[in-house]
Design a protein around this motif. Structure first.
Motif, PDB file in Angstrom:
ATOM      1  N   ILE A 101       0.839  -1.199   0.000  1.00  0.00           N
ATOM      2  CA  ILE A 101       0.000   0.000   0.000  1.00  0.00           C
ATOM      3  C   ILE A 101       0.873   1.249   0.000  1.00  0.00           C
ATOM      4  O   ILE A 101       1.770   1.382   0.845  1.00  0.00           O
ATOM      5  N   VAL A 102       0.596   2.143  -0.933  1.00  0.00           N
ATOM      6  CA  VAL A 102       1.238   3.463  -0.957  1.00  0.00           C
ATOM      7  C   VAL A 102       0.237   4.430  -0.341  1.00  0.00           C
ATOM      8  O   VAL A 102      -0.891   4.548  -0.811  1.00  0.00           O
ATOM      9  N   LEU A 103       0.641   5.108   0.731  1.00  0.00           N
ATOM     10  CA  LEU A 103      -0.245   6.007   1.462  1.00  0.00           C
ATOM     11  C   LEU A 103       0.365   7.404   1.536  1.00  0.00           C
ATOM     12  O   LEU A 103       1.338   7.627   2.255  1.00  0.00           O
ATOM     13  N   HIS A 104      -0.190   8.336   0.762  1.00  0.00           N
ATOM     14  CA  HIS A 104       0.231   9.729   0.820  1.00  0.00           C
ATOM     15  C   HIS A 104      -0.854  10.519   1.553  1.00  0.00           C
ATOM     16  O   HIS A 104      -1.867   9.947   1.970  1.00  0.00           O
ATOM     17  N   HIS A 105      -0.660  11.827   1.696  1.00  0.00           N
ATOM     18  CA  HIS A 105      -1.664  12.642   2.404  1.00  0.00           C
ATOM     19  C   HIS A 105      -1.667  14.071   1.909  1.00  0.00           C
ATOM     20  O   HIS A 105      -0.714  14.535   1.284  1.00  0.00           O
ATOM     21  N   THR A 106      -2.753  14.760   2.198  1.00  0.00           N
ATOM     22  CA  THR A 106      -2.861  16.177   1.859  1.00  0.00           C
ATOM     23  C   THR A 106      -1.994  16.986   2.823  1.00  0.00           C
ATOM     24  O   THR A 106      -1.614  16.502   3.892  1.00  0.00           O
ATOM     25  N   ASP A 107      -1.693  18.202   2.448  1.00  0.00           N
ATOM     26  CA  ASP A 107      -0.904  19.125   3.273  1.00  0.00           C
ATOM     27  C   ASP A 107       0.428  18.504   3.698  1.00  0.00           C
ATOM     28  O   ASP A 107       0.865  18.643   4.833  1.00  0.00           O
ATOM     29  N   CYS A 108       1.067  17.824   2.766  1.00  0.00           N
ATOM     30  CA  CYS A 108       2.342  17.163   3.067  1.00  0.00           C
ATOM     31  C   CYS A 108       3.484  18.177   3.061  1.00  0.00           C
ATOM     32  O   CYS A 108       3.544  19.063   2.211  1.00  0.00           O
ATOM     33  N   GLY A 109       4.377  18.020   3.988  1.00  0.00           N
ATOM     34  CA  GLY A 109       5.526  18.901   4.101  1.00  0.00           C
ATOM     35  C   GLY A 109       6.422  18.888   2.877  1.00  0.00           C
ATOM     36  O   GLY A 109       7.093  19.886   2.591  1.00  0.00           O
ATOM     37  N   ILE A 110       6.447  17.796   2.133  1.00  0.00           N
ATOM     38  CA  ILE A 110       7.319  17.746   0.955  1.00  0.00           C
ATOM     39  C   ILE A 110       6.940  18.825  -0.056  1.00  0.00           C
ATOM     40  O   ILE A 110       7.782  19.305  -0.808  1.00  0.00           O
ATOM     41  N   THR A 111       5.666  19.254  -0.041  1.00  0.00           N
ATOM     42  CA  THR A 111       5.245  20.307  -0.975  1.00  0.00           C
ATOM     43  C   THR A 111       5.950  21.622  -0.672  1.00  0.00           C
ATOM     44  O   THR A 111       6.091  22.472  -1.553  1.00  0.00           O
ATOM     45  N   ARG A 112       6.383  21.805   0.550  1.00  0.00           N
ATOM     46  CA  ARG A 112       7.087  23.030   0.926  1.00  0.00           C
ATOM     47  C   ARG A 112       8.519  23.062   0.394  1.00  0.00           C
ATOM     48  O   ARG A 112       9.230  24.055   0.541  1.00  0.00           O
ATOM     49  N   LEU A 113       8.933  21.946  -0.209  1.00  0.00           N
ATOM     50  CA  LEU A 113      10.274  21.876  -0.787  1.00  0.00           C
ATOM     51  C   LEU A 113      10.265  22.099  -2.297  1.00  0.00           C
ATOM     52  O   LEU A 113      11.276  21.886  -2.962  1.00  0.00           O
ATOM     53  N   ALA A 114       9.148  22.526  -2.830  1.00  0.00           N
ATOM     54  CA  ALA A 114       9.047  22.748  -4.279  1.00  0.00           C
ATOM     55  C   ALA A 114      10.102  23.735  -4.770  1.00  0.00           C
ATOM     56  O   ALA A 114      10.579  23.627  -5.896  1.00  0.00           O
ATOM     57  N   GLY A 115      10.487  24.683  -3.946  1.00  0.00           N
ATOM     58  CA  GLY A 115      11.517  25.653  -4.304  1.00  0.00           C
ATOM     59  C   GLY A 115      12.931  25.168  -4.042  1.00  0.00           C
ATOM     60  O   GLY A 115      13.870  25.948  -4.105  1.00  0.00           O
ATOM     61  N   GLY A 129      15.444  18.116 -13.999  1.00  0.00           N
ATOM     62  CA  GLY A 129      14.464  18.151 -15.079  1.00  0.00           C
ATOM     63  C   GLY A 129      13.386  17.078 -14.955  1.00  0.00           C
ATOM     64  O   GLY A 129      12.305  17.214 -15.526  1.00  0.00           O
ATOM     65  N   GLY A 130      13.639  16.037 -14.190  1.00  0.00           N
ATOM     66  CA  GLY A 130      12.671  14.961 -14.008  1.00  0.00           C
ATOM     67  C   GLY A 130      11.743  15.154 -12.826  1.00  0.00           C
ATOM     68  O   GLY A 130      10.846  14.332 -12.585  1.00  0.00           O
ATOM     69  N   LEU A 131      11.909  16.241 -12.082  1.00  0.00           N
ATOM     70  CA  LEU A 131      11.106  16.449 -10.869  1.00  0.00           C
ATOM     71  C   LEU A 131       9.621  16.634 -11.143  1.00  0.00           C
ATOM     72  O   LEU A 131       8.789  16.167 -10.367  1.00  0.00           O
ATOM     73  N   LYS A 132       9.279  17.285 -12.243  1.00  0.00           N
ATOM     74  CA  LYS A 132       7.864  17.523 -12.537  1.00  0.00           C
ATOM     75  C   LYS A 132       7.109  16.190 -12.616  1.00  0.00           C
ATOM     76  O   LYS A 132       5.972  16.075 -12.137  1.00  0.00           O
ATOM     77  N   VAL A 136       5.250  16.182  -7.004  1.00  0.00           N
ATOM     78  CA  VAL A 136       5.443  16.479  -5.579  1.00  0.00           C
ATOM     79  C   VAL A 136       4.301  17.315  -4.998  1.00  0.00           C
ATOM     80  O   VAL A 136       3.928  17.140  -3.843  1.00  0.00           O
ATOM     81  N   MET A 137       3.711  18.186  -5.795  1.00  0.00           N
ATOM     82  CA  MET A 137       2.699  19.106  -5.271  1.00  0.00           C
ATOM     83  C   MET A 137       1.290  18.505  -5.185  1.00  0.00           C
ATOM     84  O   MET A 137       0.409  19.088  -4.569  1.00  0.00           O
ATOM     85  N   ASP A 138       1.056  17.342  -5.783  1.00  0.00           N
ATOM     86  CA  ASP A 138      -0.280  16.751  -5.859  1.00  0.00           C
ATOM     87  C   ASP A 138      -0.258  15.329  -5.312  1.00  0.00           C
ATOM     88  O   ASP A 138       0.246  14.419  -5.964  1.00  0.00           O
ATOM     89  N   PRO A 139      -0.787  15.103  -4.102  1.00  0.00           N
ATOM     90  CA  PRO A 139      -0.679  13.770  -3.501  1.00  0.00           C
ATOM     91  C   PRO A 139      -1.362  12.667  -4.317  1.00  0.00           C
ATOM     92  O   PRO A 139      -0.892  11.533  -4.337  1.00  0.00           O
ATOM     93  N   ARG A 140      -2.456  12.979  -4.979  1.00  0.00           N
ATOM     94  CA  ARG A 140      -3.153  11.950  -5.776  1.00  0.00           C
ATOM     95  C   ARG A 140      -2.311  11.541  -6.982  1.00  0.00           C
ATOM     96  O   ARG A 140      -2.166  10.361  -7.276  1.00  0.00           O
ATOM     97  N   ALA A 141      -1.758  12.531  -7.660  1.00  0.00           N
ATOM     98  CA  ALA A 141      -0.882  12.234  -8.795  1.00  0.00           C
ATOM     99  C   ALA A 141       0.392  11.535  -8.321  1.00  0.00           C
ATOM    100  O   ALA A 141       0.883  10.606  -8.980  1.00  0.00           O
ATOM    101  N   ALA A 142       0.916  11.952  -7.173  1.00  0.00           N
ATOM    102  CA  ALA A 142       2.130  11.333  -6.633  1.00  0.00           C
ATOM    103  C   ALA A 142       1.897   9.858  -6.291  1.00  0.00           C
ATOM    104  O   ALA A 142       2.766   9.014  -6.522  1.00  0.00           O
ATOM    105  N   VAL A 143       0.723   9.535  -5.756  1.00  0.00           N
ATOM    106  CA  VAL A 143       0.395   8.136  -5.469  1.00  0.00           C
ATOM    107  C   VAL A 143       0.407   7.324  -6.763  1.00  0.00           C
ATOM    108  O   VAL A 143       0.974   6.232  -6.824  1.00  0.00           O
ATOM    109  N   ALA A 144      -0.199   7.866  -7.811  1.00  0.00           N
ATOM    110  CA  ALA A 144      -0.224   7.152  -9.092  1.00  0.00           C
ATOM    111  C   ALA A 144       1.189   6.951  -9.630  1.00  0.00           C
ATOM    112  O   ALA A 144       1.519   5.867 -10.144  1.00  0.00           O
ATOM    113  N   VAL A 145       2.047   7.965  -9.500  1.00  0.00           N
ATOM    114  CA  VAL A 145       3.439   7.858  -9.937  1.00  0.00           C
ATOM    115  C   VAL A 145       4.152   6.750  -9.156  1.00  0.00           C
ATOM    116  O   VAL A 145       4.857   5.915  -9.731  1.00  0.00           O
TER     117      VAL A 145
END
Length: 186
Positions: A101-115, A129-132, A136-145
């Motif tokens: 099971i891959v379990l991500h969550h909303t309001d994740c701290g990793i999103t604060r590292l986008a910069g 170049g592969g970060l997009k 990282v900014m979308d937990p639902r998309a990140a789970v699928a990845v």
């Protein structure tokens, strides 16, 4: 009394309670007799899989990291766990159904590292170049990845059941983003 002293006191209470209930065993015939799942989750203290999913002790192995992400380091840990099972002569799930099971969550701290692309590219061991593609900014998309990344690992047993979940920290609800299905078709 310090926090550590309080926790150690609670541990003594726990040990006495577990011993009285007969749940402590100095050695088990199997290292992980009841394990039915491996949960990959975030290190965020608000997102403890045991609390969110109500797992009982021994039901799931939980690996937590920043963002709950599939990284080269996590894949190395999975390999080591698999080897421990081989050495102990055990199959995850005791030969029955086993969930990854891959379990991500909303309001994740990793999103604060986008910069911080250098930090994130080092974490994922990819070029900036592969970060997009890591979403990282979308937990639902990140789970699928991350589910797709696990499906691409040839050494993971095809029959394992793989799913992707997102916990909403505001509502307490876990949403199924990638429905449970075997890692690969037989």
């Amino acid at each position: 009394m310090s926090e550590l002293e309080q926790w150690l006191g609670r541990n003594k209470e726990f040990a006495a309670r577990e011993k009285a209930a007969g749940r402590l065993m100095p050695s088990l015939p199997r290292a992980m007799p009841n394990v039915r799942a491996l949960i990959i989750g975030c290190a965020d203290m608000r997102v403890d899989p045991a609390h969110l999913l109500g797992t009982k002790p021994g039901e799931a192995v939980v690996i937590r990291n920043i963002g709950g992400r599939v990284t080269p380091g996590l894949l190395e840990e999975l390999g080591m766990l698999g080897r421990i099972g081989q050495v102990a002569g055990e199959a995850p799930g005791g030969g029955g159904e086993f969930h990854l099971i891959v379990l991500h969550h909303t309001d994740c701290g990793i999103t604060r590292l986008a910069g911080e692309p250098a930090m994130l590219s080092h974490y994922f061991q990819i070029a900036e170049g592969g970060l997009k593609a890591k979403a990282v900014m979308d937990p639902r998309a990140a789970v699928a990845v991350d589910v797709a990344a696990l499906r691409a690992v040839p050494v993971l047993p095809a029959a394992w059941i793989l799913s992707g979940l997102v916990y909403d920290v505001a509502t307490g609800i876990v949403e199924v983003v990638v429905p449970a299905a075997p890692i690969r078709s037989a």
